[in-house]
Design an enzyme around this catalytic site. Structure first.
Site, PDB file in Angstrom:
ATOM      1  N   HIS A  82      11.002   1.250   4.731  1.00  0.00           N
ATOM      2  CA  HIS A  82      10.899   2.540   5.406  1.00  0.00           C
ATOM      3  C   HIS A  82      10.171   2.474   6.741  1.00  0.00           C
ATOM      4  CE1 HIS A  82      12.736   4.707   2.143  1.00  0.00           C
ATOM      5  NE2 HIS A  82      11.861   4.254   1.267  1.00  0.00           N
ATOM      6  N   ASP A 121      10.802 -18.302   4.333  1.00  0.00           N
ATOM      7  CA  ASP A 121      10.676 -19.393   5.303  1.00  0.00           C
ATOM      8  C   ASP A 121       9.677 -19.081   6.410  1.00  0.00           C
ATOM      9  OD1 ASP A 121      12.364 -21.089   3.982  1.00  0.00           O
ATOM     10  OD2 ASP A 121      14.070 -20.845   5.332  1.00  0.00           O
ATOM     11  N   GLU A 131      12.061   2.708  -9.963  1.00  0.00           N
ATOM     12  CA  GLU A 131      11.865   4.037  -9.377  1.00  0.00           C
ATOM     13  C   GLU A 131      13.054   4.960  -9.598  1.00  0.00           C
ATOM     14  OE1 GLU A 131      11.028   3.289  -5.244  1.00  0.00           O
ATOM     15  OE2 GLU A 131      12.344   1.551  -5.218  1.00  0.00           O
ATOM     16  N   ASP A 134      10.276   8.422  -5.567  1.00  0.00           N
ATOM     17  CA  ASP A 134      11.704   8.234  -5.836  1.00  0.00           C
ATOM     18  C   ASP A 134      12.043   8.536  -7.285  1.00  0.00           C
ATOM     19  OD1 ASP A 134      13.241   7.320  -3.446  1.00  0.00           O
ATOM     20  OD2 ASP A 134      11.680   5.807  -3.367  1.00  0.00           O
TER      21      ASP A 134
END
Length: 257
Positions: free
Chosen positions: A48, A87, A152, A178
């Site tokens: 977000h 990585d 969620e 959520d």
């Protein structure tokens, strides 16, 4: 030389409560400032907040040497995204919207080198291996990966026991807003029905071999969640903290007019 120890994962395995904060500015400067507060973990949010691979890497860099452990949240559990952030040096990932054991297994495999997983073996040129300075990185990195999956939705709650049985999942994070929305309460996580589900979920996670996590922005609710079993507890969001402080400051001056 082995891969660096994941201090956050080690703390969870010892049963220590870990207090965290969301880092949503997508910039290393405020994230470095947050680290001076001594939070145990900081979420570099790629779901977000407007983060990309380079801004995530810059924040990982400024957190080196600080007590605050970085937790990178991706927008989804895609294997190619996971490979890239590992990585660049991430060791702990928070993956949203996990709704089945199969999904959790796929994410776990993406975080590990073969034969345990499918992570691409390109560490020689990666920041994670300190650009080949850590010769044993590929052979030791798997044990330092920490996977936190977000449950969620009602579907995720229904599959919670199966998700908890997945090897490679270190913690389950309940997303209260959520979850409330999915249950028909428009993000109201204080609705009695939602609170009952959250309490039951946190208790079940805490009773398992996994760590339970959640976010709460007010102190009383955070304490309740901790009492219900939350071990890694996010207690603030940097963007919200600044917005509230700025609005409160201006409101005090307006009231003096």
């Amino acid at each position: 030389m082995p891969a660096p120890e994941n201090r956050f994962k080690a703390a969870l395995s010892r049963g220590e409560t870990q207090y965290g904060c969301w880092a949503g500015f997508a910039d290393p400067y405020p994230t470095e400032m947050l680290a001076t507060a001594g939070f145990d973990w900081l979420v570099i949010d790629g779901e977000h907040a407007p983060n990309d691979l380079r801004t995530i890497m810059a924040q990982l860099q400024v957190l080196e040497g600080h007590h605050s452990a970085p937790v990178v949240r991706l927008p989804m559990g895609e294997a190619w995204m996971i490979k890239q952030v590992l990585d660049i040096g991430a060791q702990t990932l928070l993956i949203p919207m996990v709704e089945s054991a199969e999904q959790a297994q796929q994410i776990s495999r993406a975080m590990c080198y073969p034969p345990r997983g499918i992570r691409g073996s390109g560490a020689a040129l990666a920041r994670a291996s300190r650009f080949s300075e850590i010769p044993d990185y590929i052979g030791t990195a798997n044990d330092q990966m920490c996977l936190l999956v977000q449950v969620e939705t009602q579907a995720g709650i229904d599959a919670l026991d199966d998700i908890l049985a997945v090897e490679g999942v270190d913690g389950v994070f309940i997303g209260p807003s959520d979850l409330a929305a999915d249950m028909g309460h428009a993000g109201d996580s204080n609705a009695p029905e939602v609170r009952r589900v959250i309490k039951d979920a946190l208790s079940r996670i805490a009773a398992s071999s996994k760590a339970a996590g959640i976010l709460a922005l007010d102190h009383d609710t955070a304490q309740i969640y901790r009492d219900w079993g939350a071990q890694f507890l996010a207690v603030g969001i940097d963007v919200v903290l600044l917005a509230q402080a700025a609005r409160g400051l201006m409101a005090r001056w307006r009231s003096d007019d």
